[in-house]
Design a protein around this motif. Structure first.
Motif, PDB file in Angstrom:
ATOM      1  N   LYS A  11     -72.953  65.509  68.780  1.00 17.67           N
ATOM      2  CA  LYS A  11     -73.011  64.705  67.562  1.00 17.67           C
ATOM      3  C   LYS A  11     -71.686  63.971  67.401  1.00 17.67           C
ATOM      4  CE  LYS A  11     -76.367  67.687  65.239  1.00 17.67           C
ATOM      5  NZ  LYS A  11     -76.692  68.504  64.051  1.00 17.67           N
ATOM      6  N   VAL A  12     -71.711  62.870  66.687  1.00 26.12           N
ATOM      7  CA  VAL A  12     -70.525  62.016  66.573  1.00 26.12           C
ATOM      8  C   VAL A  12     -70.206  61.758  65.105  1.00 26.12           C
ATOM      9  CG1 VAL A  12     -69.534  59.754  67.082  1.00 26.12           C
ATOM     10  CG2 VAL A  12     -70.969  60.891  68.789  1.00 26.12           C
ATOM     11  N   VAL A  13     -68.933  61.914  64.751  1.00 24.27           N
ATOM     12  CA  VAL A  13     -68.433  61.508  63.438  1.00 24.27           C
ATOM     13  C   VAL A  13     -67.410  60.403  63.678  1.00 24.27           C
ATOM     14  CG1 VAL A  13     -67.101  62.182  61.400  1.00 24.27           C
ATOM     15  CG2 VAL A  13     -68.793  63.755  62.359  1.00 24.27           C
ATOM     16  N   HIS A  14     -67.724  59.208  63.220  1.00 28.79           N
ATOM     17  CA  HIS A  14     -66.827  58.068  63.462  1.00 28.79           C
ATOM     18  C   HIS A  14     -65.690  58.055  62.446  1.00 28.79           C
ATOM     19  CE1 HIS A  14     -70.413  56.370  65.656  1.00 28.79           C
ATOM     20  NE2 HIS A  14     -69.426  56.162  66.510  1.00 28.79           N
ATOM     21  N   LEU A  15     -64.482  57.786  62.946  1.00 29.49           N
ATOM     22  CA  LEU A  15     -63.296  57.713  62.100  1.00 29.49           C
ATOM     23  C   LEU A  15     -62.819  56.264  62.030  1.00 29.49           C
ATOM     24  CD1 LEU A  15     -61.382  60.820  63.552  1.00 29.49           C
ATOM     25  CD2 LEU A  15     -62.991  60.746  61.633  1.00 29.49           C
ATOM     26  N   SER A  59     -51.763  61.509  61.516  1.00 26.06           N
ATOM     27  CA  SER A  59     -52.864  62.356  61.984  1.00 26.06           C
ATOM     28  C   SER A  59     -53.435  63.210  60.856  1.00 26.06           C
ATOM     29  CB  SER A  59     -52.399  63.251  63.134  1.00 26.06           C
ATOM     30  OG  SER A  59     -51.504  64.265  62.693  1.00 26.06           O
ATOM     31  N   ILE A  60     -52.587  63.561  59.883  1.00 20.85           N
ATOM     32  CA  ILE A  60     -53.082  64.328  58.724  1.00 20.85           C
ATOM     33  C   ILE A  60     -54.077  63.477  57.938  1.00 20.85           C
ATOM     34  CG2 ILE A  60     -52.429  65.523  56.600  1.00 20.85           C
ATOM     35  CD1 ILE A  60     -49.650  65.975  57.818  1.00 20.85           C
ATOM     36  N   TYR A  61     -53.725  62.218  57.736  1.00 20.79           N
ATOM     37  CA  TYR A  61     -54.605  61.301  57.016  1.00 20.79           C
ATOM     38  C   TYR A  61     -55.927  61.127  57.766  1.00 20.79           C
ATOM     39  CZ  TYR A  61     -55.956  57.036  54.457  1.00 20.79           C
ATOM     40  OH  TYR A  61     -56.614  56.103  53.698  1.00 20.79           O
ATOM     41  N   LEU A  62     -55.838  61.011  59.104  1.00 23.19           N
ATOM     42  CA  LEU A  62     -57.046  60.863  59.911  1.00 23.19           C
ATOM     43  C   LEU A  62     -57.898  62.127  59.864  1.00 23.19           C
ATOM     44  CD1 LEU A  62     -58.481  58.849  61.818  1.00 23.19           C
ATOM     45  CD2 LEU A  62     -57.323  59.992  63.723  1.00 23.19           C
ATOM     46  N   ALA A  63     -57.253  63.280  59.911  1.00 18.61           N
ATOM     47  CA  ALA A  63     -57.994  64.548  59.833  1.00 18.61           C
ATOM     48  C   ALA A  63     -58.636  64.728  58.459  1.00 18.61           C
ATOM     49  CB  ALA A  63     -57.063  65.717  60.134  1.00 18.61           C
ATOM     50  N   TRP A  64     -57.987  64.216  57.429  1.00 17.38           N
ATOM     51  CA  TRP A  64     -58.573  64.265  56.080  1.00 17.38           C
ATOM     52  C   TRP A  64     -59.888  63.488  56.066  1.00 17.38           C
ATOM     53  CZ3 TRP A  64     -58.056  66.708  51.514  1.00 17.38           C
ATOM     54  CH2 TRP A  64     -58.670  66.149  50.391  1.00 17.38           C
ATOM     55  N   GLU A  65     -59.869  62.301  56.674  1.00 26.48           N
ATOM     56  CA  GLU A  65     -61.103  61.526  56.770  1.00 26.48           C
ATOM     57  C   GLU A  65     -62.167  62.315  57.540  1.00 26.48           C
ATOM     58  OE1 GLU A  65     -62.941  57.370  58.630  1.00 26.48           O
ATOM     59  OE2 GLU A  65     -60.910  57.994  59.170  1.00 26.48           O
ATOM     60  N   ALA A  66     -61.762  62.932  58.635  1.00 26.36           N
ATOM     61  CA  ALA A  66     -62.710  63.675  59.470  1.00 26.36           C
ATOM     62  C   ALA A  66     -63.334  64.843  58.713  1.00 26.36           C
ATOM     63  CB  ALA A  66     -61.996  64.180  60.731  1.00 26.36           C
ATOM     64  N   LEU A  67     -62.503  65.634  58.052  1.00 26.54           N
ATOM     65  CA  LEU A  67     -62.988  66.863  57.418  1.00 26.54           C
ATOM     66  C   LEU A  67     -63.697  66.614  56.098  1.00 26.54           C
ATOM     67  CD1 LEU A  67     -59.913  69.084  58.336  1.00 26.54           C
ATOM     68  CD2 LEU A  67     -62.256  69.335  59.205  1.00 26.54           C
ATOM     69  N   THR A  68     -63.436  65.487  55.467  1.00 29.40           N
ATOM     70  CA  THR A  68     -64.211  65.162  54.263  1.00 29.40           C
ATOM     71  C   THR A  68     -65.595  64.627  54.632  1.00 29.40           C
ATOM     72  OG1 THR A  68     -63.110  62.995  54.181  1.00 29.40           O
ATOM     73  CG2 THR A  68     -62.243  64.738  52.754  1.00 29.40           C
ATOM     74  N   LYS A  69     -65.757  64.214  55.898  1.00 27.73           N
ATOM     75  CA  LYS A  69     -67.076  63.764  56.362  1.00 27.73           C
ATOM     76  C   LYS A  69     -67.910  64.909  56.934  1.00 27.73           C
ATOM     77  CE  LYS A  69     -66.001  58.936  57.444  1.00 27.73           C
ATOM     78  NZ  LYS A  69     -65.922  57.894  58.500  1.00 27.73           N
ATOM     79  N   PHE A  70     -67.229  65.863  57.590  1.00 28.81           N
ATOM     80  CA  PHE A  70     -67.951  66.974  58.217  1.00 28.81           C
ATOM     81  C   PHE A  70     -66.988  68.143  58.378  1.00 28.81           C
ATOM     82  CE2 PHE A  70     -69.513  69.557  61.678  1.00 28.81           C
ATOM     83  CZ  PHE A  70     -70.880  69.599  61.462  1.00 28.81           C
ATOM     84  N   LEU A 104     -54.229  71.523  57.374  1.00 28.70           N
ATOM     85  CA  LEU A 104     -55.317  70.921  56.604  1.00 28.70           C
ATOM     86  C   LEU A 104     -56.652  71.553  56.985  1.00 28.70           C
ATOM     87  CD1 LEU A 104     -56.132  68.725  54.557  1.00 28.70           C
ATOM     88  CD2 LEU A 104     -56.449  67.169  56.495  1.00 28.70           C
ATOM     89  N   ALA A 105     -56.879  71.745  58.278  1.00 30.75           N
ATOM     90  CA  ALA A 105     -58.125  72.373  58.720  1.00 30.75           C
ATOM     91  C   ALA A 105     -58.241  73.790  58.178  1.00 30.75           C
ATOM     92  CB  ALA A 105     -58.194  72.378  60.248  1.00 30.75           C
ATOM     93  N   ARG A 106     -57.130  74.493  58.108  1.00 35.05           N
ATOM     94  CA  ARG A 106     -57.150  75.845  57.529  1.00 35.05           C
ATOM     95  C   ARG A 106     -57.492  75.786  56.044  1.00 35.05           C
ATOM     96  NH1 ARG A 106     -54.445  79.906  60.697  1.00 35.05           N
ATOM     97  NH2 ARG A 106     -54.788  81.287  58.916  1.00 35.05           N
ATOM     98  N   LEU A 107     -56.970  74.773  55.340  1.00 35.93           N
ATOM     99  CA  LEU A 107     -57.282  74.630  53.921  1.00 35.93           C
ATOM    100  C   LEU A 107     -58.773  74.377  53.702  1.00 35.93           C
ATOM    101  CD1 LEU A 107     -54.280  72.482  52.627  1.00 35.93           C
ATOM    102  CD2 LEU A 107     -54.794  74.859  52.020  1.00 35.93           C
ATOM    103  N   PHE A 108     -59.404  73.707  54.665  1.00 32.51           N
ATOM    104  CA  PHE A 108     -60.844  73.468  54.572  1.00 32.51           C
ATOM    105  C   PHE A 108     -61.660  74.684  55.011  1.00 32.51           C
ATOM    106  CE2 PHE A 108     -59.891  68.998  54.014  1.00 32.51           C
ATOM    107  CZ  PHE A 108     -60.990  68.507  53.324  1.00 32.51           C
ATOM    108  N   GLY A 109     -60.977  75.769  55.380  1.00 36.14           N
ATOM    109  CA  GLY A 109     -61.668  77.004  55.719  1.00 36.14           C
ATOM    110  C   GLY A 109     -62.088  77.128  57.167  1.00 36.14           C
ATOM    111  N   CYS A 110     -61.571  76.259  58.041  1.00 35.66           N
ATOM    112  CA  CYS A 110     -61.947  76.301  59.454  1.00 35.66           C
ATOM    113  C   CYS A 110     -61.075  77.290  60.227  1.00 35.66           C
ATOM    114  CB  CYS A 110     -61.777  74.922  60.098  1.00 35.66           C
ATOM    115  SG  CYS A 110     -62.626  73.575  59.271  1.00 35.66           S
ATOM    116  N   LYS A 111     -61.641  77.854  61.286  1.00 32.55           N
ATOM    117  CA  LYS A 111     -60.848  78.542  62.292  1.00 32.55           C
ATOM    118  C   LYS A 111     -60.274  77.459  63.202  1.00 32.55           C
ATOM    119  CE  LYS A 111     -61.708  83.027  61.579  1.00 32.55           C
ATOM    120  NZ  LYS A 111     -60.640  84.030  61.375  1.00 32.55           N
ATOM    121  N   VAL A 112     -58.984  77.510  63.452  1.00 35.43           N
ATOM    122  CA  VAL A 112     -58.319  76.451  64.204  1.00 35.43           C
ATOM    123  C   VAL A 112     -58.036  76.908  65.634  1.00 35.43           C
ATOM    124  CG1 VAL A 112     -56.277  74.985  64.375  1.00 35.43           C
ATOM    125  CG2 VAL A 112     -57.291  75.463  62.136  1.00 35.43           C
ATOM    126  N   ILE A 113     -58.556  76.161  66.582  1.00 34.87           N
ATOM    127  CA  ILE A 113     -58.343  76.403  68.003  1.00 34.87           C
ATOM    128  C   ILE A 113     -57.757  75.126  68.583  1.00 34.87           C
ATOM    129  CG2 ILE A 113     -59.442  77.139  70.160  1.00 34.87           C
ATOM    130  CD1 ILE A 113     -61.941  77.764  68.279  1.00 34.87           C
TER     131      ILE A 113
END
Length: 490
Positions: free
Chosen positions: A101-105, A128-139, A156-165
């Motif tokens: 699946k694709v999420v366009h930034l 990159s934080i700003y770009l990741a914000w766009e990514a994680l607010t979409k999916f 930021l990914a941790r704040l959204f509750g993701c496991k970060v790898i």
């Protein structure tokens, strides 16, 4: 006075409103996590080793955890599930089970180097934080995997509750970079203007020191960090301070397919191949200068070789570097002996490697060096830069036999080219065979082949498609399914 008070009230209100909005988005994101692995890879058309890792990781998840969706965060607007599926096969020989699946930034410009003529490193990192914000607010996925080295996105990914790898190819900043600035050495990432100024060099040392502290903090937010070489492992461990969460995993190298190429049937005249993206750090100019110097020293009874540059262009800057190389070949009067192959398919790359007698690499502090391993597997004797990954992990003796050469200067590269050309056919064959054995024995890693069994996990499907895929599946599942890191255990 009342005007100042009103402004303060407005500013506080705006800040509180922004804070509430961010908190609301984070809360919604944490409660709506999807059962998926989100791969943060803004450039899915770079054609380098990082993209190979991306598709091998996607393949690994699809093989072992079909219940997890694979989602690609990309800034390439023409990327679609089907086009990415085809690209993985055409460019890297990786057959995905199903289209990702694709999420366009749309905010990718904030991580491009041209956006920050100065303070590029901190600018791209904050962007990159700003770009990741766009990514994680979409999916919002359960597992956020960074395969491009954007460590500033991890908190930021941790704040959204993701496991970060993450799979880290090289540190954004290294102790070597600090030492070069301290010694005032000019390089592609240390402008001559700065290198020639004591004051500017001291200022840059302060800048690098502060940035390294920031990089250490954000990197420590990773639940699991995979690194691609001993050199990268050493630097990341010192910078991030999480030794128990860092694992060395050599990147997927297609050694099996290349080993099927014959060692004897090499092209005439001899071909020296260079496989690398047309980026400044790859030091193509040094290779061309060394080649021209070797031609000028060539004995009359030695066949005049050809040099083939094979690589991809990500943007206009890369295209300009490629054109500059072509112009330099004319200036050095070797244009008839040099070929340029841009954005070739995987099948074309295999054919070119199969014809090569020598493989050349010249990046200083190359974190690993997939191309060097591919040279060795294809039977091309490598000449690699005498630093980092090639020196520490790759161009090492195999069963007491030399597997290639290391060099640093234009003169050393030229002399090594001549040395190989002057070797007898049997001497070249012996060294190429030793190099191939090392590529086969070391980089299809035996230590991971039993990983799934050791942890009671199902063995990867027998229909993986190639030993390369089996290798990556084993490594990926072994690391992400241990008792220490139960990220994929539900």
């Amino acid at each position: 006075m009342w005007i100042v008070t009103a402004i303060r009230i407005l500013l506080v209100s705006a800040l509180m409103s922004l804070t509430a909005h961010v908190y609301l988005l984070l809360s919604i994101g944490r409660s709506n996590k999807k059962k998926a692995v989100g791969f943060f890879h803004p450039y899915t058309n770079d054609g380098g080793g990082g993209e190979r890792v991306l598709w091998c990781a996607v393949k690994a998840v699809q093989e072992e955890r079909p219940d997890l969706d694979c989602v690609i965060y990309t800034g390439d607007h023409d990327a679609s599930p089907d086009s990415l599926l085809r690209r993985a096969v055409d460019r890297f020989g990786v057959n995905l089970i199903s289209p990702p699946k694709v999420v366009h930034l749309h905010k990718r410009k904030w991580i491009e180097d041209k956006t920050y003529p100065r303070f590029t490193m901190i600018g791209q990192s904050l962007g990159s934080i700003y770009l990741a914000w766009e990514a994680l607010t979409k999916f919002v996925p359960l597992y956020y995997m960074d395969t491009s080295g954007y460590a500033f996105t991890y908190p930021l990914a941790r704040l959204f509750g993701c496991k970060v790898i993450c799979y880290t190819h090289y540190p954004t900043i290294s102790l070597d970079m600090l030492s070069r600035v301290h010694s005032q050495s000019s390089m592609y990432n240390n402008d001559a203007l700065v290198a020639n100024s004591v004051l500017l060099s001291r200022f840059k040392i302060v800048y690098y020191t502060i940035f390294s502290w920031m990089y250490g903090f954000v990197g420590s937010c990773a639940n699991l960090a995979m690194v691609n070489s001993s050199w990268t492992h050493s630097h990341i461990e010192k910078l991030w301070g999480i030794p128990d969460r860092i694992k060395r995993v050599y990147p997927p190298c297609d050694t099996t397919g290349l080993q099927a190429l014959p060692l004897e049937a090499k092209a005439t005249p001899p071909v020296i191949i260079s496989v690398a993206q047309f980026r400044p750090e790859k030091a193509h100019t040094l290779q061309l200068q060394a080649f021209a110097l070797s031609i000028s020293k060539l004995d009359s009874d030695v066949i005049r070789p050809k040099l083939q540059f094979v690589g991809s262009c990500r943007n206009d800057a890369d295209e300009a570097r490629l054109q500059n190389l072509k112009d330099l070949a004319v200036e050095l009067k070797v244009e008839d002996d040099v070929e340029f192959h841009k954005n070739v398919t995987y099948r074309e790359l295999v054919k070119l490697l199969g014809d090569a007698t020598v493989g050349i690499h010249s990046m200083v502090d190359e974190h690993f060096g997939i191309s060097v391993v591919e040279y060795m597997a294809a039977g091309a004797i490598p000449i690699a830069h005498n630093s980092a990954g090639p020196k520490m992990d790759i161009v090492l003796p195999e069963e007491g036999k030399e597997t290639g050469f290391l060099a640093q200067t234009v003169e050393e590269y030229a002399d090594t080219i001549l040395k190989i050309l002057r070797m007898s056919e049997s001497e070249r064959h012996e060294m190429a065979a030793a190099a191939r054995r090392r590529a086969r024995g070391e980089f299809i890693s035996k230590k991971f082949s039993k990983g799934p069994q050791l942890f009671g996990l199902p063995r990867a499907s027998k229909n993986v498609g190639s030993a390369l895929m089996q290798e990556m599946v084993s490594k990926f599942i072994y690391l992400l399914s241990t008792n220490l890191f139960p990220l994929f255990i539900t």
